[in-house]
Structure formats: C-alpha cells, structure tokens
Scaffold this motif. Structure first.
Motif, PDB file in Angstrom:
ATOM      1  N   LEU A 145     -14.121  15.702 -10.333  1.00  0.00           N
ATOM      2  CA  LEU A 145     -13.368  15.872  -9.091  1.00  0.00           C
ATOM      3  C   LEU A 145     -12.375  17.025  -9.203  1.00  0.00           C
ATOM      4  O   LEU A 145     -12.215  17.814  -8.262  1.00  0.00           O
ATOM      5  CB  LEU A 145     -12.621  14.590  -8.731  1.00  0.00           C
ATOM      6  N   TYR A 146     -11.735  17.117 -10.325  1.00  0.00           N
ATOM      7  CA  TYR A 146     -10.764  18.184 -10.564  1.00  0.00           C
ATOM      8  C   TYR A 146     -11.448  19.548 -10.485  1.00  0.00           C
ATOM      9  O   TYR A 146     -10.914  20.490  -9.874  1.00  0.00           O
ATOM     10  CB  TYR A 146     -10.130  17.985 -11.935  1.00  0.00           C
ATOM     11  N   THR A 147     -12.640  19.645 -11.062  1.00  0.00           N
ATOM     12  CA  THR A 147     -13.411  20.896 -11.039  1.00  0.00           C
ATOM     13  C   THR A 147     -13.799  21.259  -9.615  1.00  0.00           C
ATOM     14  O   THR A 147     -13.682  22.420  -9.196  1.00  0.00           O
ATOM     15  CB  THR A 147     -14.667  20.755 -11.914  1.00  0.00           C
ATOM     16  N   HIS A 151     -12.359  24.481  -7.169  1.00  0.00           N
ATOM     17  CA  HIS A 151     -13.259  25.476  -6.585  1.00  0.00           C
ATOM     18  C   HIS A 151     -13.193  25.497  -5.063  1.00  0.00           C
ATOM     19  O   HIS A 151     -13.105  26.572  -4.455  1.00  0.00           O
ATOM     20  CB  HIS A 151     -14.702  25.202  -7.021  1.00  0.00           C
ATOM     21  N   PHE A 152     -13.221  24.323  -4.452  1.00  0.00           N
ATOM     22  CA  PHE A 152     -13.311  24.242  -2.991  1.00  0.00           C
ATOM     23  C   PHE A 152     -11.956  24.041  -2.308  1.00  0.00           C
ATOM     24  O   PHE A 152     -11.852  24.227  -1.100  1.00  0.00           O
ATOM     25  CB  PHE A 152     -14.253  23.100  -2.586  1.00  0.00           C
ATOM     26  N   GLY A 153     -10.951  23.647  -3.073  1.00  0.00           N
ATOM     27  CA  GLY A 153      -9.641  23.404  -2.487  1.00  0.00           C
ATOM     28  C   GLY A 153      -9.466  22.009  -1.924  1.00  0.00           C
ATOM     29  O   GLY A 153      -8.357  21.500  -1.854  1.00  0.00           O
ATOM     30  N   ASN A 154     -10.577  21.385  -1.527  1.00  0.00           N
ATOM     31  CA  ASN A 154     -10.528  20.067  -0.895  1.00  0.00           C
ATOM     32  C   ASN A 154     -11.852  19.358  -1.156  1.00  0.00           C
ATOM     33  O   ASN A 154     -12.902  19.999  -1.230  1.00  0.00           O
ATOM     34  CB  ASN A 154     -10.303  20.220   0.605  1.00  0.00           C
ATOM     35  N   LEU A 155     -11.797  18.039  -1.286  1.00  0.00           N
ATOM     36  CA  LEU A 155     -13.019  17.262  -1.512  1.00  0.00           C
ATOM     37  C   LEU A 155     -13.586  16.701  -0.214  1.00  0.00           C
ATOM     38  O   LEU A 155     -14.774  16.397  -0.135  1.00  0.00           O
ATOM     39  CB  LEU A 155     -12.728  16.108  -2.481  1.00  0.00           C
ATOM     40  N   ALA A 184     -15.995  12.634   0.664  1.00  0.00           N
ATOM     41  CA  ALA A 184     -17.182  13.420   0.301  1.00  0.00           C
ATOM     42  C   ALA A 184     -18.440  12.587   0.550  1.00  0.00           C
ATOM     43  O   ALA A 184     -18.415  11.354   0.467  1.00  0.00           O
ATOM     44  CB  ALA A 184     -17.110  13.842  -1.159  1.00  0.00           C
ATOM     45  N   LYS A 185     -19.519  13.278   0.850  1.00  0.00           N
ATOM     46  CA  LYS A 185     -20.817  12.620   1.041  1.00  0.00           C
ATOM     47  C   LYS A 185     -21.576  12.709  -0.273  1.00  0.00           C
ATOM     48  O   LYS A 185     -21.782  13.804  -0.805  1.00  0.00           O
ATOM     49  CB  LYS A 185     -21.605  13.300   2.157  1.00  0.00           C
TER      50      LYS A 185
END
Length: 300
Positions: A145-147, A151-155, A184-185
């Motif tokens: 999740l941290y990774t 990268h995306f800024g938001n999950l 997230a899906k």
C-alpha cells in the motif's frame, strides 16, 4: 484499559480487523522514517526484539532486523531449524520461553493458521505477524500500500489485479482486506484450481487483469507442481505469466509489483523485474520504514 486490550492494540496480527485510520497512521509514520537520512536512531534503545521464524524467510526477516537495528533495539534472531523445536518443543513453549527472558516484542512467522491468534491471548508482550500460513501477511500488504500510495498519491479508485496462486496466498488476503478499506478495486486472476472460493472477489481473464493500475504477480509455489496442482512452470508462464509481450499491453501509468521471492521466467519474465514500470525492488526498500513504524507502534 486492561493489559490484554493494550497488547491487542499494539500487536499487529492482521489487517482484516484493522481500521483504515490505523493503517493510514502506520503509512504516515513510515513516510516519516523514510525521510530520515540517519540510519540509526535510539528511540528503542534498551528494548529487546525477538525475530521468531518457524518458517523459512529471507527478505521479511532481514527487513525486520534492519528496521529493529535502525530503531536502536537489541535484536534476537531465532531459527526453528537450529532450535529445540527440532526436539519436539511446542511453538507456545518457545515463545513463552523468550517472553520469560524479557523480550519486549515478538515478530513471528509460522505455517499453522490460528496459532498466532491463540498465542496473542497468552503472551504478555506485543506480537507482530510476519506471515502465518495462508492467512495474512500484514506488513507485506502495508509496504505494498505504501508503494502504491507513493506512486499514485492516493489509493482510492485504483484497480489492483492480483495474479497467481490466490488459494495459498496470505499476501493476496492482506492486500484485499487493506485495499478495500481505501476504496480500491481488487480483482484476482488465477488458475481454476488455485482460486480461493471463500473470498468474495471477482476473477478476471489475464487480458482484463492487464488493464489495471497495479499488476501484482504472486510467487509461483513450484512445490505445487510436484503435487500435481500445476502442470509445469512452462505452462504456467504461457497462461498466467507476465511476459514481455503481455507487459507491452500495460497502460503507461501502470506499475508492476511482486512480493518476492521471484521465480524469473515463470510468473514474470526476467527483463521485467527491473523494468521502468516495475516497483519490485522499491517495494523491498519500503519494507524497512513500514516495519520501523509497526515495531515503534508495538513498543510505544
């Protein structure tokens, strides 16, 4: 507040029952530790951490050890292969023995499901799950999740495809429980005999799985080939492996992930492990600040 309630709050047995806010606090604290250039801190000086691995591990054990030493803790490493467990000592007696010697936190990996939860009701120090059977692997999911968040800024709104042996995967389960809390899906892609029917998750084809924002490949447990659950490593790669050809269909924004260890040329082609879209080695690096945050939470 009772002692057992406090221990439960400081322990990390899984993510299924951990709130979004608690998970977010761990991710935020990991970001704090990652930003610190100094390798060693003395916040846990005088504390004893015991790494109790009743199942083989390389990355998880070393990651925990680095995290513990960066926090300034004294580290005790236990290996079942060279312990009294080989003489018939129970897991409970082993953990209880280390507790009686004065450890402050126990990091445990074991194969039997349910043993860790039972231990947590009997042991008077916080316990951290480093992987139990095919139940959960919470710190792996946290670093995943941290990774993704880095990268995306938001999950929220991400589509995550988890591909491979879902039936035996604790990584898939912990990621599923955690990612859904953040909106997230999650979708699975797996051979028919390696699906987990008890999990309420949609299964998609390989072509559909490649359309996701995150494509997470699971390690092929080659021992399943010996037991007849897999036809062959070659057949698996052809049907469910992330080949160079398949990776060319990924969106430009998409990332490739893998909990490791990696079977190069089976679930993922060698050329893709360090591909520009791969986050496999950054995942491993992120494991240290995540585990620093989890250990600090246990000892605070």
């Amino acid at each position: 507040m009772t002692t057992m309630t406090q221990l439960k709050q400081r322990s990390l047995l899984g993510l299924k029952d951990l709130s979004k806010e608690e998970i977010e606090a761990i991710l935020d604290r990991a970001a704090y530790w990652e930003q610190h250039s100094s390798k060693v801190h003395n916040v846990m000086q005088g504390k004893f951490a015991a790494n109790m691995f009743f199942e083989n591990s390389t990355r998880t054990r070393f990651s925990f050890e680095v995290a513990e030493k960066r926090l300034g803790a004294e580290v005790l490493n236990f290996s079942a292969a060279v312990s009294s467990v080989q003489k018939g000592e129970s897991i409970y007696d082993t953990v209880r023995t280390l507790e009686s010697m004065g450890i402050d936190v126990g990091i445990i990996r074991l194969k039997p499901i349910g043993v860790l939860a039972e231990l947590a009701t009997k042991i008077q120090v916080p316990l951290i799950n480093a992987g139990d059977g095919n139940n959960e692997h919470p710190t792996q999911a946290l670093l995943d999740l941290y990774t993704m968040r880095k990268h995306f800024g938001n999950l929220n709104g991400l589509t995550v495809s988890i591909i491979g042996d879902v039936l035996h995967s604790r990584v898939a389960r912990s990621n599923l429980w955690a990612l859904r809390k953040f909106g997230a899906k999650v979708q699975f892609c797996s051979p028919g005999n390696l699906k987990a029917p008890e999990l309420d998750v949609p299964y998609v084809t390989m072509d559909e799985a490649l359309k996701a924002d995150v494509v997470m490949m699971l390690r092929v447990q080659l021992e399943r080939h010996e037991s007849g659950m897999l036809n062959s490593a070659e057949a698996y790669r052809e049907q469910f492996g992330l080949t160079v050809e398949r990776a060319s269909k990924l969106g430009e924004h998409a990332i490739i992930m893998h909990p490791a260890p990696i079977n190069r040329g089976v679930e993922i082609d060698d050329e893709l492990v360090e591909h520009p879209q791969s986050r496999i080695f950054p995942q491993m690096a992120n494991g240290v600040p995540i585990r620093m945050a989890v250990i600090e939470r246990a000892l605070s």
